[in-house]
Design a protein around this motif. Structure first.
Motif, mmCIF file in Angstrom:
data_model
loop_
_atom_site.group_PDB
_atom_site.id
_atom_site.type_symbol
_atom_site.label_atom_id
_atom_site.label_comp_id
_atom_site.label_asym_id
_atom_site.label_seq_id
_atom_site.Cartn_x
_atom_site.Cartn_y
_atom_site.Cartn_z
ATOM 1 N N ALA A 6 7.215 12.345 -1.009
ATOM 2 C CA ALA A 6 8.537 12.965 -0.882
ATOM 3 C C ALA A 6 9.604 11.946 -0.486
ATOM 4 C CB ALA A 6 8.481 14.088 0.155
ATOM 5 N N LEU A 7 9.221 10.901 0.235
ATOM 6 C CA LEU A 7 10.181 9.871 0.643
ATOM 7 C C LEU A 7 10.627 9.014 -0.530
ATOM 8 C CD1 LEU A 7 8.636 8.649 4.034
ATOM 9 C CD2 LEU A 7 10.650 10.102 3.716
ATOM 10 N N GLY A 8 9.906 9.091 -1.625
ATOM 11 C CA GLY A 8 10.272 8.317 -2.809
ATOM 12 C C GLY A 8 9.213 7.341 -3.276
ATOM 13 N N PHE A 9 8.141 7.175 -2.477
ATOM 14 C CA PHE A 9 7.054 6.277 -2.859
ATOM 15 C C PHE A 9 6.057 7.062 -3.724
ATOM 16 C CE2 PHE A 9 8.609 5.201 1.432
ATOM 17 C CZ PHE A 9 9.140 3.950 1.181
ATOM 18 N N LYS A 10 6.485 7.392 -4.927
ATOM 19 C CA LYS A 10 5.796 8.372 -5.759
ATOM 20 C C LYS A 10 4.399 7.948 -6.180
ATOM 21 C CE LYS A 10 10.153 10.168 -7.577
ATOM 22 N NZ LYS A 10 10.964 10.433 -8.796
ATOM 23 N N ASN A 11 4.164 6.658 -6.299
ATOM 24 C CA ASN A 11 2.862 6.183 -6.762
ATOM 25 C C ASN A 11 2.057 5.485 -5.674
ATOM 26 O OD1 ASN A 11 3.343 7.016 -9.513
ATOM 27 N ND2 ASN A 11 4.749 5.279 -9.697
ATOM 28 N N ALA A 12 2.524 5.603 -4.437
ATOM 29 C CA ALA A 12 1.856 4.913 -3.332
ATOM 30 C C ALA A 12 0.776 5.787 -2.707
ATOM 31 C CB ALA A 12 2.877 4.509 -2.268
ATOM 32 N N VAL A 13 -0.254 5.129 -2.212
ATOM 33 C CA VAL A 13 -1.316 5.796 -1.459
ATOM 34 C C VAL A 13 -1.067 5.560 0.023
ATOM 35 C CG1 VAL A 13 -3.791 5.896 -0.998
ATOM 36 C CG2 VAL A 13 -2.961 5.485 -3.328
ATOM 37 N N LEU A 14 -1.136 6.608 0.810
ATOM 38 C CA LEU A 14 -1.007 6.469 2.258
ATOM 39 C C LEU A 14 -2.316 5.935 2.830
ATOM 40 C CD1 LEU A 14 0.243 6.971 5.092
ATOM 41 C CD2 LEU A 14 -0.695 9.298 4.938
ATOM 42 N N VAL A 15 -2.207 4.877 3.637
ATOM 43 C CA VAL A 15 -3.361 4.361 4.373
ATOM 44 C C VAL A 15 -3.093 4.593 5.856
ATOM 45 C CG1 VAL A 15 -4.673 2.308 5.032
ATOM 46 C CG2 VAL A 15 -3.983 2.644 2.644
ATOM 47 N N LEU A 16 -3.871 5.483 6.451
ATOM 48 C CA LEU A 16 -3.710 5.766 7.873
ATOM 49 C C LEU A 16 -4.193 4.571 8.691
ATOM 50 C CD1 LEU A 16 -4.917 9.473 8.005
ATOM 51 C CD2 LEU A 16 -2.571 8.647 8.270
ATOM 52 N N ASP A 17 -3.382 4.164 9.642
ATOM 53 C CA ASP A 17 -3.723 2.988 10.422
ATOM 54 C C ASP A 17 -5.043 3.191 11.163
ATOM 55 O OD1 ASP A 17 -3.032 0.363 11.639
ATOM 56 O OD2 ASP A 17 -3.046 1.567 13.466
ATOM 57 N N ARG A 18 -5.954 2.236 10.997
ATOM 58 C CA ARG A 18 -7.299 2.362 11.553
ATOM 59 C C ARG A 18 -7.276 2.432 13.086
ATOM 60 N NH1 ARG A 18 -12.104 1.069 9.264
ATOM 61 N NH2 ARG A 18 -11.135 2.244 7.555
ATOM 62 N N TRP A 19 -6.487 1.581 13.719
ATOM 63 C CA TRP A 19 -6.478 1.553 15.188
ATOM 64 C C TRP A 19 -5.975 2.876 15.757
ATOM 65 C CZ3 TRP A 19 -3.124 2.168 19.235
ATOM 66 C CH2 TRP A 19 -3.576 1.745 20.485
ATOM 67 N N HIS A 20 -4.868 3.380 15.231
ATOM 68 C CA HIS A 20 -4.324 4.645 15.720
ATOM 69 C C HIS A 20 -5.305 5.797 15.484
ATOM 70 C CE1 HIS A 20 -0.336 2.586 15.630
ATOM 71 N NE2 HIS A 20 -0.122 3.370 16.655
ATOM 72 N N LEU A 21 -5.963 5.766 14.329
ATOM 73 C CA LEU A 21 -6.877 6.847 13.979
ATOM 74 C C LEU A 21 -8.054 6.912 14.947
ATOM 75 C CD1 LEU A 21 -7.418 9.092 11.909
ATOM 76 C CD2 LEU A 21 -8.715 7.412 10.564
ATOM 77 N N LEU A 22 -8.670 5.762 15.239
ATOM 78 C CA LEU A 22 -9.827 5.734 16.124
ATOM 79 C C LEU A 22 -9.438 5.862 17.588
ATOM 80 C CD1 LEU A 22 -11.994 2.940 14.433
ATOM 81 C CD2 LEU A 22 -12.146 5.426 14.163
ATOM 82 N N ASP A 23 -8.258 5.378 17.930
ATOM 83 C CA ASP A 23 -7.836 5.408 19.334
ATOM 84 C C ASP A 23 -7.466 6.814 19.800
ATOM 85 O OD1 ASP A 23 -6.897 4.038 21.863
ATOM 86 O OD2 ASP A 23 -5.013 4.944 21.203
ATOM 87 N N SER A 24 -6.721 7.537 18.987
ATOM 88 C CA SER A 24 -6.257 8.858 19.430
ATOM 89 C C SER A 24 -6.154 9.880 18.302
ATOM 90 C CB SER A 24 -4.878 8.727 20.095
ATOM 91 O OG SER A 24 -3.931 8.151 19.202
ATOM 92 N N GLY A 25 -6.082 9.426 17.054
ATOM 93 C CA GLY A 25 -5.865 10.335 15.934
ATOM 94 C C GLY A 25 -6.961 11.373 15.752
ATOM 95 N N LEU A 26 -8.224 10.923 15.805
ATOM 96 C CA LEU A 26 -9.341 11.854 15.609
ATOM 97 C C LEU A 26 -9.414 12.878 16.737
ATOM 98 C CD1 LEU A 26 -12.121 9.393 14.385
ATOM 99 C CD2 LEU A 26 -10.803 11.023 13.013
ATOM 100 N N GLU A 27 -9.167 12.440 17.949
ATOM 101 C CA GLU A 27 -9.209 13.358 19.092
ATOM 102 C C GLU A 27 -8.125 14.421 18.988
ATOM 103 O OE1 GLU A 27 -8.640 13.142 23.935
ATOM 104 O OE2 GLU A 27 -9.662 11.491 22.901
ATOM 105 N N LYS A 28 -6.923 14.023 18.559
ATOM 106 C CA LYS A 28 -5.844 14.990 18.386
ATOM 107 C C LYS A 28 -6.149 15.964 17.259
ATOM 108 C CE LYS A 28 -2.140 11.987 20.086
ATOM 109 N NZ LYS A 28 -0.899 11.243 19.722
ATOM 110 N N MET A 29 -6.802 15.487 16.241
ATOM 111 C CA MET A 29 -7.094 16.310 15.071
ATOM 112 C C MET A 29 -8.162 17.367 15.357
ATOM 113 S SD MET A 29 -8.196 14.918 11.286
ATOM 114 C CE MET A 29 -6.984 13.611 11.449
ATOM 115 N N PHE A 30 -9.211 16.973 16.072
ATOM 116 C CA PHE A 30 -10.349 17.868 16.286
ATOM 117 C C PHE A 30 -10.382 18.489 17.684
ATOM 118 C CE2 PHE A 30 -11.688 15.367 12.692
ATOM 119 C CZ PHE A 30 -12.388 16.267 11.904
ATOM 120 N N GLY A 31 -9.565 17.985 18.594
ATOM 121 C CA GLY A 31 -9.637 18.454 19.967
ATOM 122 C C GLY A 31 -10.609 17.594 20.762
#
Length: 356
Positions: free
Chosen positions: A143-168
């Motif tokens: 939607a921001l305009g990067f029509k052909n881009a793939v989002l890569v979720l940052d590994r550090w943020h995901l393992l540090d707090s992202g998974l816990e926020k997602m699943f509880g």
């Protein structure tokens, strides 16, 4: 930020940007505006780009990191924002930078629009990868305009707090091994093995938690944004698993603002804290117009230097130098006959902006 009609607000900063635009070939800047309820326009952010930044984006913009620094610089929600990349030698470079009013979708849209306008050679649709934290989704990136881009979720943020926020917290502690294994899986077979184990584990719980099972399935459906084997299959990924370039840029900015200190965070990085401390020392203060100029006399700073000489500024040479420059400019603009205006001299002439 400030009312557009108030010329004294951040007047010198706007002047500075306009001066650079006039003298530095290739420099481009743009302000973000917002209309308040009373119909007045306010500036809610600014981005800028040098000629070098533009060339960096043209050459290395296949993989960009989008993030805003909210811990070191924006205690009152004014984050530094930069579009970061790595060059061919894996050295950090940026496409543009600025200060915006909070980490908001419209502010990221402003950044995307700014890039499209400032660097027409590099189309947003040509960008292959946008790396960021959990603020982003694949749908938002498109939607921001990067029509052909793939989002890569940052590994550090995901393992540090992202998974816990997602699943509880409770579910994350039970399933941590399965979830981390899914993130770090090097092959489809390895990923499916961890996913199957996680699903069987949840189904074995009595009573079953349908919401948690749905969350796991949604997480699995987005594997292309985080699983190692998926990221490595994206053309142009360069072996990167997240927005390390953005984090490195933030760290560099903090070190620069703190005179090279990595373990401290002085007023250089928290200017708003300095303003707060000043206002606590001086509960009532005003800005006195300077004769012959639209610039305000910084009575707040002057009063601090008179009442509490250097107590807050002695470890902050950059800010002290800025105070000295302000006092000198005000002194000169008021046609005063005194020789100088320093932190130890306050002019007594009534027509001077520095009068008591």
């Amino acid at each position: 930020f400030f009312d557009v009609g108030k010329e004294e607000a951040l007047f010198s900063f706007i002047d500075y940007l306009q001066l650079i635009s006039a003298r530095a070939k290739g420099f481009f800047h743009k302000f973000a505006y917002e209309t308040s309820n009373n119909g007045r326009q306010k500036i809610v952010g600014v981005m800028w780009q040098t000629a070098t930044m533009r060339r960096n984006f043209e050459l290395f913009g296949d993989f960009i990191g989008l993030d805003m620094m909210k811990r070191g610089l924006n205690k009152l929600l004014w984050p530094y924002a930069g579009v970061a990349m790595y060059d061919e030698m894996r050295k950090l470079c940026i496409a543009c930078e600025g200060v915006l009013c909070g980490e908001r979708t419209d502010m990221y849209q402003f950044i995307a629009d700014f890039l499209e306008q400032s660097t027409p050679i590099r189309k947003l649709a040509d960008i292959k990868i946008v790396a960021g934290d959990a603020f982003f989704t694949q749908e938002l990136v498109v939607a921001l305009g990067f029509k052909n881009a793939v989002l890569v979720l940052d590994r550090w943020h995901l393992l540090d707090s992202g998974l816990e926020k997602m699943f509880g917290k409770a579910a994350y502690e039970m399933m941590k091994g399965h979830l981390v294994g899914m993130v770090e899986a090097d092959s489809l077979y390895e990923y499916e093995s961890f996913l199957t184990s996680a699903s069987e584990f949840l189904q074995s719980k009595q009573p079953r938690d349908g919401d948690l099972e749905k969350t796991l399935q949604k997480f699995a459906d987005k594997r292309g944004n985080y699983a190692t084997y998926c990221i490595r299959s994206i053309p142009g990924n360069r072996g990167l698993l997240g927005s390390a370039c953005s984090e490195q840029n933030h760290s560099s900015a903090l070190v620069f603002l703190n005179d090279g200190e990595k373990t401290m965070n002085k007023y250089n990085a928290h200017l708003i804290t300095l303003v707060k401390d000043l206002s606590m020392l001086l509960p009532s203060w005003t800005l006195i117009p300077t004769k012959g100029t639209k610039r305000p006399a910084f009575v707040l700073i002057r009063s601090l230097l008179l009442k509490r000489p250097l107590t807050l500024l002695q470890e902050n040479p950059k800010f002290l130098l800025g105070v000295q420059n302000i006092l000198t400019q005000l002194h000169e603009s008021s046609d005063c006959q005194q020789e100088d205006a320093t932190v130890s001299h306050v002019c007594k002439k009534k027509t001077c902006a520095l009068t008591r």
